[in-house]
Design a protein around this motif. Structure first.
Motif, PDB file in Angstrom:
ATOM      1  N   SER A 158       0.783  -1.158   0.004  1.00  0.00           N
ATOM      2  CA  SER A 158      -0.052   0.032   0.116  1.00  0.00           C
ATOM      3  C   SER A 158       0.942   1.526   0.053  1.00  0.00           C
ATOM      4  O   SER A 158       0.565   2.362  -0.643  1.00  0.00           O
ATOM      5  CB  SER A 158      -0.990  -0.008   1.289  1.00  0.00           C
ATOM      6  N   ARG A 159       2.116   1.183   0.301  1.00  0.00           N
ATOM      7  CA  ARG A 159       2.855   2.276   0.482  1.00  0.00           C
ATOM      8  C   ARG A 159       3.773   2.266  -0.820  1.00  0.00           C
ATOM      9  O   ARG A 159       4.071   3.470  -1.345  1.00  0.00           O
ATOM     10  CB  ARG A 159       4.192   2.109   1.668  1.00  0.00           C
ATOM     11  N   SER A 160       3.724   1.377  -1.649  1.00  0.00           N
ATOM     12  CA  SER A 160       4.413   1.085  -2.837  1.00  0.00           C
ATOM     13  C   SER A 160       3.819   1.995  -3.957  1.00  0.00           C
ATOM     14  O   SER A 160       4.597   2.397  -4.844  1.00  0.00           O
ATOM     15  CB  SER A 160       4.582   0.111  -3.375  1.00  0.00           C
ATOM     16  N   GLN A 161       2.560   2.423  -3.870  1.00  0.00           N
ATOM     17  CA  GLN A 161       1.991   3.000  -4.893  1.00  0.00           C
ATOM     18  C   GLN A 161       2.593   4.644  -4.932  1.00  0.00           C
ATOM     19  O   GLN A 161       2.695   5.286  -5.852  1.00  0.00           O
ATOM     20  CB  GLN A 161       0.460   3.100  -5.026  1.00  0.00           C
ATOM     21  N   ALA A 162       2.752   5.121  -3.697  1.00  0.00           N
ATOM     22  CA  ALA A 162       2.973   6.771  -3.560  1.00  0.00           C
ATOM     23  C   ALA A 162       4.722   6.782  -3.289  1.00  0.00           C
ATOM     24  O   ALA A 162       4.974   7.732  -3.910  1.00  0.00           O
ATOM     25  CB  ALA A 162       2.437   7.063  -2.324  1.00  0.00           C
ATOM     26  N   ASP A 163       5.257   5.572  -3.234  1.00  0.00           N
ATOM     27  CA  ASP A 163       6.578   5.659  -3.041  1.00  0.00           C
ATOM     28  C   ASP A 163       7.404   4.554  -3.856  1.00  0.00           C
ATOM     29  O   ASP A 163       7.638   3.428  -3.805  1.00  0.00           O
ATOM     30  CB  ASP A 163       6.953   5.273  -1.319  1.00  0.00           C
ATOM     31  N   PRO A 164       8.097   5.181  -5.008  1.00  0.00           N
ATOM     32  CA  PRO A 164       8.656   4.251  -6.005  1.00  0.00           C
ATOM     33  C   PRO A 164       9.923   3.323  -5.353  1.00  0.00           C
ATOM     34  O   PRO A 164      10.064   2.262  -5.761  1.00  0.00           O
ATOM     35  CB  PRO A 164       9.185   5.076  -7.181  1.00  0.00           C
ATOM     36  N   LEU A 165      10.320   3.972  -4.428  1.00  0.00           N
ATOM     37  CA  LEU A 165      11.489   3.352  -3.602  1.00  0.00           C
ATOM     38  C   LEU A 165      10.945   1.795  -3.241  1.00  0.00           C
ATOM     39  O   LEU A 165      11.681   0.836  -3.062  1.00  0.00           O
ATOM     40  CB  LEU A 165      12.135   4.024  -2.590  1.00  0.00           C
ATOM     41  N   VAL A 166       9.974   2.324  -2.315  1.00  0.00           N
ATOM     42  CA  VAL A 166       9.286   0.820  -1.646  1.00  0.00           C
ATOM     43  C   VAL A 166       8.911  -0.141  -3.048  1.00  0.00           C
ATOM     44  O   VAL A 166       9.254  -1.421  -2.789  1.00  0.00           O
ATOM     45  CB  VAL A 166       7.811   1.185  -1.107  1.00  0.00           C
ATOM     46  N   ARG A 167       8.509   0.365  -3.971  1.00  0.00           N
ATOM     47  CA  ARG A 167       7.950  -0.567  -5.006  1.00  0.00           C
ATOM     48  C   ARG A 167       9.140  -1.185  -5.593  1.00  0.00           C
ATOM     49  O   ARG A 167       9.214  -2.514  -5.712  1.00  0.00           O
ATOM     50  CB  ARG A 167       7.194   0.115  -6.098  1.00  0.00           C
ATOM     51  N   ASP A 168      10.338  -0.613  -5.904  1.00  0.00           N
ATOM     52  CA  ASP A 168      11.384  -1.087  -6.406  1.00  0.00           C
ATOM     53  C   ASP A 168      12.088  -2.183  -5.406  1.00  0.00           C
ATOM     54  O   ASP A 168      12.626  -2.970  -5.830  1.00  0.00           O
ATOM     55  CB  ASP A 168      12.753  -0.147  -6.783  1.00  0.00           C
ATOM     56  N   ALA A 169      12.011  -1.834  -4.030  1.00  0.00           N
ATOM     57  CA  ALA A 169      12.654  -2.532  -2.980  1.00  0.00           C
ATOM     58  C   ALA A 169      11.631  -4.120  -2.989  1.00  0.00           C
ATOM     59  O   ALA A 169      12.455  -5.126  -3.102  1.00  0.00           O
ATOM     60  CB  ALA A 169      12.463  -2.086  -1.634  1.00  0.00           C
ATOM     61  N   LEU A 170      10.547  -3.925  -3.101  1.00  0.00           N
ATOM     62  CA  LEU A 170       9.713  -5.246  -3.113  1.00  0.00           C
ATOM     63  C   LEU A 170       9.960  -6.001  -4.560  1.00  0.00           C
ATOM     64  O   LEU A 170      10.278  -7.172  -4.255  1.00  0.00           O
ATOM     65  CB  LEU A 170       8.263  -4.624  -3.281  1.00  0.00           C
ATOM     66  N   LEU A 171       9.983  -5.354  -5.515  1.00  0.00           N
ATOM     67  CA  LEU A 171      10.239  -5.940  -6.710  1.00  0.00           C
ATOM     68  C   LEU A 171      11.604  -6.517  -6.864  1.00  0.00           C
ATOM     69  O   LEU A 171      11.533  -7.724  -7.247  1.00  0.00           O
ATOM     70  CB  LEU A 171       9.959  -4.971  -7.902  1.00  0.00           C
ATOM     71  N   HIS A 172      12.312  -5.828  -6.726  1.00  0.00           N
ATOM     72  CA  HIS A 172      13.913  -6.503  -6.802  1.00  0.00           C
ATOM     73  C   HIS A 172      14.362  -7.227  -5.496  1.00  0.00           C
ATOM     74  O   HIS A 172      15.192  -8.036  -5.648  1.00  0.00           O
ATOM     75  CB  HIS A 172      14.969  -5.182  -7.060  1.00  0.00           C
ATOM     76  N   GLY A 173      13.853  -7.014  -4.487  1.00  0.00           N
ATOM     77  CA  GLY A 173      14.174  -7.723  -3.189  1.00  0.00           C
ATOM     78  C   GLY A 173      13.229  -8.888  -3.074  1.00  0.00           C
ATOM     79  O   GLY A 173      13.966  -9.954  -2.565  1.00  0.00           O
ATOM     80  N   LEU A 174      12.179  -8.965  -3.367  1.00  0.00           N
ATOM     81  CA  LEU A 174      11.226 -10.001  -3.003  1.00  0.00           C
ATOM     82  C   LEU A 174      10.542 -10.714  -4.289  1.00  0.00           C
ATOM     83  O   LEU A 174      11.048 -11.753  -4.374  1.00  0.00           O
ATOM     84  CB  LEU A 174      10.200  -9.555  -2.314  1.00  0.00           C
ATOM     85  N   PHE A 175       9.934  -9.855  -4.997  1.00  0.00           N
ATOM     86  CA  PHE A 175       9.306 -10.528  -6.098  1.00  0.00           C
ATOM     87  C   PHE A 175      10.213 -11.368  -7.361  1.00  0.00           C
ATOM     88  O   PHE A 175       9.957 -12.550  -7.474  1.00  0.00           O
ATOM     89  CB  PHE A 175       8.322  -9.822  -6.786  1.00  0.00           C
ATOM     90  N   ASN A 176      11.061 -10.572  -7.855  1.00  0.00           N
ATOM     91  CA  ASN A 176      11.736 -11.023  -8.931  1.00  0.00           C
ATOM     92  C   ASN A 176      12.647 -12.359  -8.573  1.00  0.00           C
ATOM     93  O   ASN A 176      12.553 -13.193  -9.244  1.00  0.00           O
ATOM     94  CB  ASN A 176      12.584  -9.845  -9.473  1.00  0.00           C
ATOM     95  N   PRO A 177      13.507 -12.015  -7.298  1.00  0.00           N
ATOM     96  CA  PRO A 177      14.287 -13.184  -6.977  1.00  0.00           C
ATOM     97  C   PRO A 177      13.601 -14.461  -6.926  1.00  0.00           C
ATOM     98  O   PRO A 177      13.941 -15.500  -7.341  1.00  0.00           O
ATOM     99  CB  PRO A 177      15.032 -12.688  -5.821  1.00  0.00           C
ATOM    100  N   ARG A 178      12.350 -14.439  -6.203  1.00  0.00           N
ATOM    101  CA  ARG A 178      11.578 -15.491  -5.807  1.00  0.00           C
ATOM    102  C   ARG A 178      11.032 -15.892  -6.922  1.00  0.00           C
ATOM    103  O   ARG A 178      10.647 -17.449  -7.211  1.00  0.00           O
ATOM    104  CB  ARG A 178      10.639 -15.055  -4.867  1.00  0.00           C
ATOM    105  N   ARG A 179      10.564 -15.251  -7.922  1.00  0.00           N
ATOM    106  CA  ARG A 179       9.971 -15.790  -9.432  1.00  0.00           C
ATOM    107  C   ARG A 179      10.890 -16.519  -9.977  1.00  0.00           C
ATOM    108  O   ARG A 179      10.547 -17.390 -10.789  1.00  0.00           O
ATOM    109  CB  ARG A 179       9.146 -14.576  -9.996  1.00  0.00           C
TER     110      ARG A 179
END
Lengths: 199, 199
Positions: free
Chosen positions: B91-112
């Protein structure tokens, strides 16, 4: 709603305050509050209007075609203003249960029910397996799109929608009777007979 | 991280300020900022630790079993603290691109990527069709779970995960060669030959 739409387009959720919307619409704040209890309620109604225009409820005589058309329209809408409004409201919904309820009861539940009815028609005509609950089939068709666009926030295209549907439909399609061959020729003959009778 | 975890557990994202975390950990705010540039960065790292514990990377000699185990673990984790932290950060990631990038590159992409490798192994051994891009298969398997839990914010259960996997796997499984029968017996024989040669 028109004032809200223009402010949202220019400045996003944060800009679309009741004050700004009232000023733009040339009315008092109390007038806005007479119609909507909160900014979120106003924006949910705006979203429902946008969504109804961008992706009208699926319809048509051929269920699989109606599902394909709806998935394509929703995918396209997800990349436009409706998608941005939905993303904003989803991010609000975690902290604000009223926004979550408005989205669930105003947008997700009614739309999923309509799509589930189309899936039920496909099950009746034999183009989707009967052993899957219709609402679960809706989640299987729409899950990948929402996961990509509204969780990971990556772009989606019509090509993505078509590919997902093609792969997912292989699982939702009735199993071919010929498959039972491995279990003995007798069962196959029986299955084929049933297949013909059903046409 | 331990201080952040306890504060988050008690009061959620809004309570987990750098001030509160520093006070709880008994250090100066500057000490926290030396390690993490922002509250969001700190919470993303907390989430990665929680996620690694609740749902370790899939492994094991049988690809389909590894996928089932991972989906079950992620489903279970989604209903616990990791799920609540992820929902907050999304819910933070929509307003804060840094959170979105951290989730994408730290969590989603490696796990996928890890899951896609398991799917590639299943394709090599012939338990998943070869004509689907592995990352798309990941989205088909995980989409319904994320759509339900992190978009609509409804509860998910192990039974839900099992049902989804069962239906989705019917589409990801290789098509039985017998299916080609309808297109002529010659092609079937050729397909069967190819199937045997591939084993």
């Amino acid at each position: 709603l028109d004032a809200a739409l223009r402010i949202f387009e220019a400045g996003g959720y944060d800009a679309a305050t009741i004050e700004a919307i009232a000023a733009r619409a040339g009315v008092a704040k109390t007038t806005i509050y007479r119609w909507w209890p909160s900014r979120a309620a106003l924006l949910v109604e705006l979203l429902l209007e946008l969504a109804a225009r961008a992706a009208p409820e699926p319809a048509g005589p051929v269920p699989l075609k109606a599902i394909r058309t709806e998935l394509r329209r929703v995918t396209k809408a997800a990349e436009t203003l409706s998608g941005r409004v939905l993303l904003s409201l989803l991010s609000r919904s975690q902290a604000d249960p009223l926004v979550r309820d408005a989205l669930l009861h105003g947008l997700f539940n009614p739309r999923r029910k309509v799509t589930a009815q189309i899936i039920r028609r496909a099950q009746q005509e034999g183009t989707i397996r009967k052993d899957i609950p219709p609402l679960m089939a809706v989640d299987i068709v729409y899950g990948p799109l929402f996961y990509r666009r509204f969780v990971r926030q990556e772009a989606v295209s019509g090509g993505f929608a078509d590919q997902i549907l093609r792969h997912v439909m292989l699982g939702l399609a009735p199993r071919p009777p010929a498959r039972r061959r491995t279990a003995g020729a007798k069962r196959v003959r029986r299955a084929k007979k049933r297949g013909k009778a059903g046409r």
